[in-house]
Design an enzyme around this catalytic site. Structure first.
Site, PDB file in Angstrom:
ATOM      1  N   TYR A  53       0.830  -1.201   0.000  1.00 24.00           N
ATOM      2  CA  TYR A  53       0.000   0.000   0.000  1.00 24.00           C
ATOM      3  C   TYR A  53       0.866   1.252   0.000  1.00 24.00           C
ATOM      4  CZ  TYR A  53      -3.128   3.709   1.525  1.00 24.00           C
ATOM      5  OH  TYR A  53      -3.826   4.873   1.596  1.00 24.00           O
ATOM      6  N   HIS A  83      -5.144  15.938  -3.578  1.00 22.17           N
ATOM      7  CA  HIS A  83      -5.474  16.104  -2.165  1.00 22.17           C
ATOM      8  C   HIS A  83      -5.346  17.554  -1.701  1.00 22.17           C
ATOM      9  CE1 HIS A  83      -5.559  11.822  -2.231  1.00 22.17           C
ATOM     10  NE2 HIS A  83      -5.627  11.688  -0.919  1.00 22.17           N
ATOM     11  N   ASN A 196       0.368  12.202   5.245  1.00 26.26           N
ATOM     12  CA  ASN A 196      -0.348  11.290   6.131  1.00 26.26           C
ATOM     13  C   ASN A 196       0.122  11.486   7.559  1.00 26.26           C
ATOM     14  OD1 ASN A 196      -2.113   9.102   6.705  1.00 26.26           O
ATOM     15  ND2 ASN A 196      -1.596   8.197   4.730  1.00 26.26           N
ATOM     16  N   TYR A 282     -20.134  33.018  44.216  1.00 24.42           N
ATOM     17  CA  TYR A 282     -19.354  31.924  43.635  1.00 24.42           C
ATOM     18  C   TYR A 282     -18.300  32.425  42.657  1.00 24.42           C
ATOM     19  CZ  TYR A 282     -22.587  28.278  45.332  1.00 24.42           C
ATOM     20  OH  TYR A 282     -23.334  27.420  46.097  1.00 24.42           O
ATOM     21  N   ARG A 285     -15.538  33.528  45.090  1.00 24.68           N
ATOM     22  CA  ARG A 285     -15.040  32.527  46.028  1.00 24.68           C
ATOM     23  C   ARG A 285     -14.577  31.251  45.327  1.00 24.68           C
ATOM     24  NH1 ARG A 285     -19.093  29.541  49.398  1.00 24.68           N
ATOM     25  NH2 ARG A 285     -20.434  31.218  48.653  1.00 24.68           N
ATOM     26  N   PHE A 330      -2.486   7.506  12.206  1.00 24.36           N
ATOM     27  CA  PHE A 330      -2.768   8.856  11.719  1.00 24.36           C
ATOM     28  C   PHE A 330      -4.077   9.409  12.264  1.00 24.36           C
ATOM     29  CE2 PHE A 330      -4.025   5.590   8.649  1.00 24.36           C
ATOM     30  CZ  PHE A 330      -5.399   5.682   8.775  1.00 24.36           C
ATOM     31  N   GLU A 416     -12.773   5.201   4.688  1.00 21.78           N
ATOM     32  CA  GLU A 416     -12.483   6.021   5.858  1.00 21.78           C
ATOM     33  C   GLU A 416     -13.824   6.365   6.510  1.00 21.78           C
ATOM     34  OE1 GLU A 416     -10.095   9.154   4.218  1.00 21.78           O
ATOM     35  OE2 GLU A 416      -8.598   7.728   3.484  1.00 21.78           O
TER      36      GLU A 416
END
Length: 511
Positions: A53, A83, A196, A282, A285, A330, A416
């Protein structure tokens, strides 16, 4: 400063020095050796013709598509171009530089199978201040930050865009030529190794950690100043009260506030007053309980980031025994969860700050301060609308505190099918922290005005330092003025080091 990239990685300080400074980056000889060894394994796979791959196949849903040897370099270039698909405004220079350094770090670990010259080309961009134009939208935080890193890698090819001196978009080819740099021709596996990983998410998280650490200390400062101006009590911040609930951050914040309230004629003026409130609200404090919890959250986030800095996040990875294995390292879930957690904490630090501002401005609760901190309320509105602004920012931070990391959407033909949204989580965290800066600035401005109105009583050393830091812009209490410049000045004081430095010169370090 010089940052040397070793095969063991980099430190958070290294990332900040390169992202926000002008540090020079160099690759250690051991780093070049580790990358060369890793590359020889990829070359062996190429020679053997084995299907692996990212080396001899397509990507994502095309992982089972075999690519002939003569087209594998073309495959890597096509990957980068396709990409680089982001849209929107450019990411800040500091984010892109952090991302690039972290990508060099990832390659330097010696598990990516790239030639040393690829890492050297990224280093050249950093050292020549060539910053790729990276759009804000495109990453899902799974397979890492694919689109943002592809926009960086495209510049190495002499394509795409870079940031110009004024933030404008310029052709990368022109920028490389002016810097005396040549485009890179990628070999097998190298395009994938450039995109990646979690480098964008991690870069933003490291910048956010640095900013949050400073802002959480400044939150203690502004809280103490507001409490002092409202004639609050110092008793809830005594150490023995926090020793019985031993959350570390709470103890640190309480100790800071207690120290900041000492040596104050304002505090002394009501210390023995029987009419003084038995318990403060509050927002006064419980300041260390909220800010302290945020500090503990930050410690967790820092641990996550430190782990990621020594992690191999590429895919596939090249192992020393010659195997090339597919991983899921990744995936940005650890960073996305951490960023969402810190955004929640920072949002609440800002929310409680705004509540103290509201009390300072309210004549029924501010213990004899004039309405909206104006000596002549009615004709003048004082800081009324500054609190409106703070309220609007609190509301925005509440929206931004909604977690991005639960919002997965499937992509790549269901290959994915669960993504981290870590890029979105870290990006919105930075917005929350920028908003927190504004909220603390409003509190600082209101507290300074309140302390001025307590004259002739002398405030604490911290109060005197704050009045000095803002005095040139704020001036003495009086008629209304154009308020926006005062708020911008207060933002600069909160985000910068000078007020903290002045206070620490009197009191010692504030953690």
């Amino acid at each position: 400063m010089t940052v040397t990239i070793e095969p063991t990685g980099v430190t958070p300080a290294d990332v900040l020095a390169v992202a926000r400074g002008a540090a020079t980056v160099v690759l250690a000889p051991a780093t070049l050796s580790a990358m060369a060894t890793s590359r020889s394994i990829v070359d062996g796979i190429e020679a053997a013709g084995r299907p692996v791959y990212g080396v001899s196949t397509g990507f994502g849903a095309l992982a089972n598509t075999f690519v002939a040897p003569e087209r594998r370099a073309e495959l890597q270039h096509a990957l980068i171009r396709s990409h680089a698909a982001g849209v929107g405004a450019a990411m800040p220079r500091e984010v892109v530089r952090a991302m690039m350094l972290l990508r060099v770090r990832s390659l330097a670990l010696g598990h990516s199978g790239v030639r040393p010259l690829v890492a050297e080309a990224l280093v050249d961009l950093l050292n020549h201040d060539v910053t790729p134009w990276v759009p804000e939208h495109g990453s899902l935080g799974a397979s890492g930050d694919l689109a943002p890193l592809a926009h960086c890698a495209l510049v190495l090819l002499g394509e795409g865009w870079v940031l110009g001196p004024a933030g404008e978009r310029r052709p990368a080819a022109d920028a490389l030529r002016q810097a005396g740099l040549a485009p890179v021709e990628l070999a097998a596996k190298e395009g994938l190794a450039l995109i990646n990983g979690t480098d964008g998410m991690l870069g933003m998280l490291l910048l956010a950690i640095r900013d949050a650490a400073h802002l959480f200390t400044m939150a203690d400062v502004t809280a103490a100043l507001a409490i002092e101006a409202m004639l609050g009590s110092e008793r809830p911040f005594r150490p023995e009260l926090h020793a019985i609930r031993p959350h570390p951050g709470q103890g640190v914040s309480a100790a800071n506030i207690h120290r900041l309230l000492q040596d104050s004629a304002v505090m002394d003026s009501h210390r023995d007053d029987l009419a003084h409130a038995v318990q403060d609200a509050y927002s006064m404090r419980c300041a260390p309980q909220v800010a302290g919890a945020a500090r503990d959250t930050l410690d967790f986030v820092r641990t996550v980031a430190d782990r990621e800095l020594v992690s191999v996040v590429d895919n596939p990875v090249v192992l020393p025994d010659g195997r090339v294995e597919s991983t899921g390292n990744f995936h940005g879930a650890p960073l996305g969860f951490a960023a969402d957690y810190l955004a929640i904490a920072a949002s609440e630090v800002g929310a409680i700050s705004e509540r103290r501002v509201d009390r300072l401005l309210d004549v029924t609760r501010s213990r004899e301060l004039p309405a909206f901190l104006s000596p002549d309320a009615g004709v003048n509105s004082g800081l009324m609308i500054a609190q409106y602004t703070a309220a609007g920012i609190v509301a925005e931070n509440r929206r931004l505190a909604a977690p991005a990391s639960v919002d997965s959407l499937p992509t790549s033909g269901m290959q994915e099918d669960h993504v981290s949204m870590g890029w979105a989580a870290t990006k919105k965290l930075r917005t929350v922290l920028d908003n927190l800066t504004s909220l603390l600035a409003v509190e600082l401005l209101a507290a300074v005005r309140g302390l001025q109105l307590r004259a002739p009583l002398t405030p604490s050393p911290a109060g005197r330092a704050a009045i000095a830091a803002l005095g040139a812009v704020v001036g003495p209490p009086g008629p209304d003025v154009f308020l926006a410049p005062l708020m911008e000045a207060a933002r600069s004081v909160v985000s910068g080091p000078d007020l903290r430095t002045a206070i620490e010169a009197e009191l010692g370090p504030l953690p």
